[in-house]
Design a protein around this motif. Structure first.
Motif, PDB file in Angstrom:
ATOM      1  N   SER A 187      34.315  34.534  34.790  1.00 21.38           N
ATOM      2  CA  SER A 187      33.245  34.613  34.028  1.00 21.38           C
ATOM      3  C   SER A 187      32.873  33.181  33.444  1.00 21.38           C
ATOM      4  CB  SER A 187      33.482  35.384  32.490  1.00 21.38           C
ATOM      5  OG  SER A 187      33.985  36.880  32.797  1.00 21.38           O
ATOM      6  N   VAL A 188      33.964  32.506  33.167  1.00 27.54           N
ATOM      7  CA  VAL A 188      33.659  30.970  32.744  1.00 27.54           C
ATOM      8  C   VAL A 188      32.830  30.080  33.798  1.00 27.54           C
ATOM      9  CG1 VAL A 188      34.488  28.908  32.029  1.00 27.54           C
ATOM     10  CG2 VAL A 188      35.412  30.856  31.246  1.00 27.54           C
ATOM     11  N   LEU A 189      33.464  30.390  35.227  1.00 28.09           N
ATOM     12  CA  LEU A 189      32.849  29.898  36.395  1.00 28.09           C
ATOM     13  C   LEU A 189      31.281  30.225  36.608  1.00 28.09           C
ATOM     14  CD1 LEU A 189      33.353  28.113  39.107  1.00 28.09           C
ATOM     15  CD2 LEU A 189      33.979  30.412  40.209  1.00 28.09           C
ATOM     16  N   VAL A 190      30.969  31.307  36.332  1.00 27.95           N
ATOM     17  CA  VAL A 190      29.406  31.923  36.593  1.00 27.95           C
ATOM     18  C   VAL A 190      28.976  31.294  35.692  1.00 27.95           C
ATOM     19  CG1 VAL A 190      28.256  33.602  36.751  1.00 27.95           C
ATOM     20  CG2 VAL A 190      30.187  33.866  38.062  1.00 27.95           C
TER      21      VAL A 190
ATOM     22  N   HIS B 213      37.522  35.101  30.668  1.00 25.22           N
ATOM     23  CA  HIS B 213      38.241  35.341  31.850  1.00 25.22           C
ATOM     24  C   HIS B 213      37.702  33.802  32.839  1.00 25.22           C
ATOM     25  CE1 HIS B 213      39.327  36.477  36.087  1.00 25.22           C
ATOM     26  NE2 HIS B 213      40.190  37.509  35.476  1.00 25.22           N
ATOM     27  N   PRO B 214      38.513  33.404  33.764  1.00 17.09           N
ATOM     28  CA  PRO B 214      37.993  32.299  34.687  1.00 17.09           C
ATOM     29  C   PRO B 214      36.877  32.621  35.392  1.00 17.09           C
ATOM     30  CG  PRO B 214      40.413  32.342  34.635  1.00 17.09           C
ATOM     31  CD  PRO B 214      40.005  33.692  33.839  1.00 17.09           C
TER      32      PRO B 214
ATOM     33  N   PHE C 206      31.018  40.282  35.156  1.00 20.87           N
ATOM     34  CA  PHE C 206      32.606  39.544  34.877  1.00 20.87           C
ATOM     35  C   PHE C 206      32.824  39.845  33.365  1.00 20.87           C
ATOM     36  CE2 PHE C 206      32.180  36.914  38.814  1.00 20.87           C
ATOM     37  CZ  PHE C 206      33.132  37.540  39.561  1.00 20.87           C
ATOM     38  N   GLU C 207      31.870  39.393  32.490  1.00 17.22           N
ATOM     39  CA  GLU C 207      31.939  39.513  31.181  1.00 17.22           C
ATOM     40  C   GLU C 207      32.080  40.907  30.671  1.00 17.22           C
ATOM     41  OE1 GLU C 207      28.859  37.562  29.138  1.00 17.22           O
ATOM     42  OE2 GLU C 207      29.732  35.727  29.515  1.00 17.22           O
TER      43      GLU C 207
END
Length: 216
Positions: free
Chosen positions: A206-209, A203-204, A195-196
């Motif tokens: 990336s932040v979530l994971v 990005h949401p 994701f990163e």
């Protein structure tokens, strides 16, 4: 209709809703209420209603689209699989897990037959089925589904596609629920890296994971 899709992607749900409603009214008048184009727009309208939290309104849209496509095409057409998948999603959100499971199983059977067992649409179906199995407490069944979705997407899209990251993250969630914290950590780390790289650190997804990883 296209404008509605981009407004929805931008987060303007009310603007998207108005576009889909306008497109639907035009097609109903020009083509009749049972045309497949009407079904397509009804699906889109259902999607934005679901995003707004109007689950019953979304359900009615998906049911209408399904009825049109079953009649106009055939019960095993891939458009029917799309409709059934969407209906399954809203049923799951409403808590009708058994109804959702049947929808996802039907969509999976249609897509496997029409597209082959290794198509990315099959991966989506399997992932959806895994989600509802997990909600039902069938962790091993969910794990098998997520592993299959991951294998399909890795082969079809490559090991660093965002769809792979989604499948990996889902697999990590069920591993965590099973008590395999080390396996869950590895999944979260892989998903975060993808994701990163693809979407950026802010990005949401990336932040979530990243949050999931910190919890682990």
């Amino acid at each position: 209709n296209n404008l509605g899709s981009v407004l929805q992607a931008q987060g303007d749900l009310e603007g998207a809703k108005k576009c889909f409603q306008r497109a639907l009214a035009i097609d109903e008048k020009a083509l009749g209420p049972d045309h497949t184009s009407v079904a397509s727009i009804a699906n889109n309208l259902g999607s934005v209603l679901q995003a707004q939290g109007d689950l019953e309104g979304a359900k009615k849209c998906y049911q209408r689209a399904l009825a049109i496509d079953e009649k106009a095409l055939r019960p095993d057409h891939i458009s029917v699989a799309r409709d059934v998948n969407n209906l399954g999603g809203v049923l799951q959100a409403q808590g009708d897990l058994e109804g959702a499971k049947k929808c996802f199983q039907r969509a999976l059977a249609i897509d496997e037959k029409a597209l082959g067992p290794e198509h990315t649409s099959v991966a989506i179906d399997v992932n959806n089925l895994g989600s509802v199995l997990q909600d039902q407490g069938n962790l091993e069944g969910a794990k098998i589904c997520y592993q299959r979705a991951l294998a399909i997407d890795e082969k079809a899209l490559g090991p660093e596609h965002t769809s792979v990251a989604i499948a990996v993250n889902n697999l990590g969630g069920v591993l965590k629920a099973q008590g395999d914290l080390e396996g869950a950590r590895r999944c979260a780390e892989r998903a975060r890296a993808i994701f990163e790289k693809r979407l950026g650190k802010d990005h949401p997804n990336s932040v979530l994971v990243s949050n999931n990883l910190r919890m682990l």
